[in-house]
Write an enzyme that holds these catalytic residues in place. Structure first.
Site, PDB file in Angstrom:
ATOM      1  CG  ASP A  55      41.018  45.264  39.671  1.00 33.18           C
ATOM      2  OD1 ASP A  55      40.421  45.725  40.677  1.00 33.18           O
ATOM      3  OD2 ASP A  55      40.462  44.393  39.094  1.00 33.18           O
ATOM      4  CE  LYS A  84      39.030  48.440  38.375  1.00 30.52           C
ATOM      5  NZ  LYS A  84      39.130  48.396  39.948  1.00 30.52           N
TER       6      LYS A  84
HETATM    7  P1  NDP Z   1      44.435  39.542  42.682  1.00 32.88           P
HETATM    8  O1  NDP Z   1      44.550  39.501  41.191  1.00 32.88           O
HETATM    9  O2  NDP Z   1      45.337  39.490  43.729  1.00 32.88           O
HETATM   10  O3  NDP Z   1      43.525  38.085  43.164  1.00 32.88           O
HETATM   11  C1  NDP Z   1      42.288  37.859  42.596  1.00 32.88           C
HETATM   12  C2  NDP Z   1      41.860  36.485  43.127  1.00 32.88           C
HETATM   13  O4  NDP Z   1      40.384  36.158  42.823  1.00 32.88           O
HETATM   14  C3  NDP Z   1      42.588  35.248  43.042  1.00 32.88           C
HETATM   15  O5  NDP Z   1      42.652  34.177  43.851  1.00 32.88           O
HETATM   16  C4  NDP Z   1      42.048  34.862  41.817  1.00 32.88           C
HETATM   17  O6  NDP Z   1      42.253  33.332  41.458  1.00 32.88           O
HETATM   18  C5  NDP Z   1      40.657  34.957  41.864  1.00 32.88           C
HETATM   19  N1  NDP Z   1      39.736  35.155  40.960  1.00 32.88           N
HETATM   20  C6  NDP Z   1      40.004  35.860  39.882  1.00 32.88           C
HETATM   21  N2  NDP Z   1      38.937  35.677  38.659  1.00 32.88           N
HETATM   22  C7  NDP Z   1      38.464  34.567  39.254  1.00 32.88           C
HETATM   23  C8  NDP Z   1      37.310  33.905  38.574  1.00 32.88           C
HETATM   24  N3  NDP Z   1      36.731  34.330  37.447  1.00 32.88           N
HETATM   25  N4  NDP Z   1      36.720  32.806  39.517  1.00 32.88           N
HETATM   26  C9  NDP Z   1      37.230  32.594  40.574  1.00 32.88           C
HETATM   27  N5  NDP Z   1      38.282  33.299  41.107  1.00 32.88           N
HETATM   28  C10 NDP Z   1      38.942  34.199  40.545  1.00 32.88           C
HETATM   29  O7  NDP Z   1      43.180  40.582  42.556  1.00 32.88           O
HETATM   30  P2  NDP Z   1      42.587  41.485  44.179  1.00 32.88           P
HETATM   31  O8  NDP Z   1      42.770  40.551  45.074  1.00 32.88           O
HETATM   32  O9  NDP Z   1      43.339  42.858  43.699  1.00 32.88           O
HETATM   33  O10 NDP Z   1      41.192  41.828  43.449  1.00 32.88           O
HETATM   34  C11 NDP Z   1      40.063  40.864  43.945  1.00 32.88           C
HETATM   35  C12 NDP Z   1      38.714  41.663  43.851  1.00 32.88           C
HETATM   36  O11 NDP Z   1      38.844  42.771  44.518  1.00 32.88           O
HETATM   37  C13 NDP Z   1      38.401  42.072  42.460  1.00 32.88           C
HETATM   38  O12 NDP Z   1      37.057  42.269  42.391  1.00 32.88           O
HETATM   39  C14 NDP Z   1      38.857  43.772  42.467  1.00 32.88           C
HETATM   40  O13 NDP Z   1      38.033  44.564  41.543  1.00 32.88           O
HETATM   41  C15 NDP Z   1      38.448  43.915  44.084  1.00 32.88           C
HETATM   42  N6  NDP Z   1      39.145  45.156  44.483  1.00 32.88           N
HETATM   43  C16 NDP Z   1      40.670  45.135  44.614  1.00 32.88           C
HETATM   44  C17 NDP Z   1      41.178  46.302  44.918  1.00 32.88           C
HETATM   45  C18 NDP Z   1      42.567  46.328  45.370  1.00 32.88           C
HETATM   46  O14 NDP Z   1      43.170  47.053  45.881  1.00 32.88           O
HETATM   47  N7  NDP Z   1      43.305  45.358  44.777  1.00 32.88           N
HETATM   48  C19 NDP Z   1      40.581  47.292  45.586  1.00 32.88           C
HETATM   49  C20 NDP Z   1      39.042  47.221  45.402  1.00 32.88           C
HETATM   50  C21 NDP Z   1      38.323  46.228  44.804  1.00 32.88           C
HETATM   51  P3  NDP Z   1      43.187  32.892  40.247  1.00 32.88           P
HETATM   52  O15 NDP Z   1      44.672  33.043  40.930  1.00 32.88           O
HETATM   53  O16 NDP Z   1      42.756  31.597  40.091  1.00 32.88           O
HETATM   54  O17 NDP Z   1      43.104  33.632  39.112  1.00 32.88           O
END
Ligand code: NDP
Length: 451
Positions: A170, A130
């Site tokens: 991510d 990562k």
């Molecule tokens: P994105 O950047 O597309 O979206 C992240 C979302 O989570 C946004 O809505 C963001 O809000 C919110 N968010 C981020 N940080 C915080 C916080 N501290 N408190 C509240 N809301 C928060 O990321 P992904 O959808 O790709 O990833 C989301 C999760 O899924 C992560 O844990 C990631 O590790 C996991 N994941 C992702 C994969 C992938 O294929 N993308 C694969 C496996 C796991 P805001 O816009 O306000 O920042």
């Protein structure tokens, strides 16, 4: 007694905490796995004598570097970049890059640790890694993001490779960032190889990669329900986040006849009792990705919806919950609220969104609870398929990939049952995922001797 012999759980965890001071996320992730692995290892002398758990909780290497870039006003900005290469026992390091101000070594070490077991669970030959940076893409212009990505890759390129380490996206790293980084990698090395996944369709990306994590999490939810003779259809779901994983999870729940009533971002959550239809999901995708807007504006756009500033959605009554935003976003009190409100199943789309105390609540209540390393493995699985397509210089059709994703999620569910079935109708998916993932990596490590 040799030092390797049967150290107890508390002594082991004290050692992890001593060696990794000020790394709470990393020690939390290790503890969650170790809680299950200690019982499993009890009668397995080789794991003890070869110090497998001790070795698996020490990353192969952590690379940290300076990333300088120039903003639009001509100021020089300095960020820190990392790549954690955790374990390559079963394949090249594989795992995403996160760009978010909260990124630090502890967060990336926890993610790389989890990734190692997740990747093993998929059945594909991928090790765990990562990386990322404390760079905040929010509010930056495209050109600023491009300059940052180019600078980041100018150091990262020497540590990665199609057979060495293959990063992906991510939080904060989507198609735009992958494009800029791949462009810079190609420019520096003159090699067009599958060194990153999540690429655009025009230059070696795989169909359904953007959808895979969210869809996969819902497929896993569907398998858990099916195992109990139930289905997604007719169920109300609460989802957090509004990024890649959350929007695609919402899409699949809706396609399967469920009703999604919440989504969130770091500013708060929206509640739409009428349900977030496909049309509304499309609006969120465009709003968050292209317009880079806030979820609060949903409540201005759609009548009947309300915005709850600074709050998380776990007190809203539901049958199903899918935390899809970030780590530790669902605590013990919120887990209790979900159980009290009749929630029957939780699938983690995000990595470690539930606190350790929260997972204990779900386990105690014996509701269906799928940890991220099982439920969100669909994304990395399709990334693995992207690597295969790149190596073979071919691309599979969308229907083929949809079927492969479903097969992989069903396979992971089966592996969790194999080690997590408690014999009384309850499946401990956390335990099942931890043991199945650990065993595969551990057995490969045993084969290599002391390296
Ligand atoms: P994105 O950047 O597309 O979206 C992240 C979302 O989570 C946004 O809505 C963001 O809000 C919110 N968010 C981020 N940080 C915080 C916080 N501290 N408190 C509240 N809301 C928060 O990321 P992904 O959808 O790709 O990833 C989301 C999760 O899924 C992560 O844990 C990631 O590790 C996991 N994941 C992702 C994969 C992938 O294929 N993308 C694969 C496996 C796991 P805001 O816009 O306000 O920042």
């Amino acid at each position: 007694m040799a030092v390797s012999d049967h150290v107890d759980f508390n002594t082991f965890m004290e050692g992890v905490k001593r060696r990794n001071p000020h790394q709470p996320e990393f020690t939390q992730a290790v503890q969650e796995v170790a809680e299950d692995i200690f019982d499993f290892m009890e009668d397995k002398e080789a794991y003890h004598s070869q110090q497998i758990l001790r070795r698996i909780s020490e990353p192969d290497r952590v690379v940290s570097f300076r990333v300088c870039w120039e903003d639009d006003a001509g100021n020089i900005r300095v960020q820190r970049g990392w790549r954690v290469q955790n374990n390559n026992a079963i394949g090249p390091y594989k795992g995403g890059l996160r760009f978010h101000p909260s990124v630090n070594e502890s967060v990336l070490k926890f993610l790389a640790f989890e990734q190692t077991f997740k990747n093993a669970l998929t059945g594909l030959p991928m090790g765990g890694g990562k990386g990322g940076s404390n760079f905040n893409p929010k509010g930056k212009s495209d050109r600023e993001v491009m300059r940052f990505c180019q600078s980041f890759m100018t150091e990262l390129y020497r540590h990665i490779g199609a057979d060495v380490d293959v990063p992906a996206g991510d939080i904060g790293v989507g198609g735009r960032e992958i494009g800029y980084m791949f462009g810079q990698y190609k420019r520096i090395t003159n090699h067009f190889t599958g060194v990153l996944t999540g690429k655009g369709m025009e230059y070696g990306g795989s169909m359904i990669r953007p959808e895979a994590t969210g869809y996969g999490a819902v497929y896993f939810m569907q398998e858990m329900l099916k195992h109990r003779g139930d289905e997604v259809k007719g169920k109300t779901a609460v989802i957090s986040g509004s990024g890649n994983v959350a929007t695609h999870a919402a899409e699949k729940i809706t396609q399967l006849g469920g009703k999604v009533v919440t989504m969130s971002d770091s500013g708060g959550f929206i509640h739409d009792p009428d349900g977030i239809s496909q049309e509304k999901i499309d609006w969120i995708k465009a709003h968050k990705t292209h317009r880079r807007g806030r979820i609060s504006e949903y409540a201005d756009e759609f009548k009947g919806a309300t915005f709850h500033e600074g709050k998380r959605p776990w007190h809203v009554k539901c049958d199903l919950a899918l935390p899809c935003a970030t780590q530790n976003e669902l605590d013990e009190a919120e887990a209790r609220a979900l159980v009290a409100n009749g929630c029957i199943a939780v699938a983690e789309g995000a990595n470690m969104p539930t606190t350790l105390a929260g997972t204990h609540v779900f386990k105690h209540a014996k509701i269906m609870f799928a940890p991220g390393k099982a439920a969100n493995a669909g994304g990395v699985a399709v990334s693995g398929l992207e690597m295969s397509q790149n190596s073979e210089r071919r691309s599979w059709k969308e229907e083929e990939l949809q079927q492969m994703l479903l097969d992989i999620m069903q396979g992971i569910h089966g592996r969790c049952i194999a080690y997590g079935d408690q014999g009384d109708g309850y499946v401990d998916y956390v335990k099942g995922a931890n043991i199945a993932g650990f065993k595969k990596v551990a057995d490969a490590m045993l084969a290599f001797g002391v390296v």
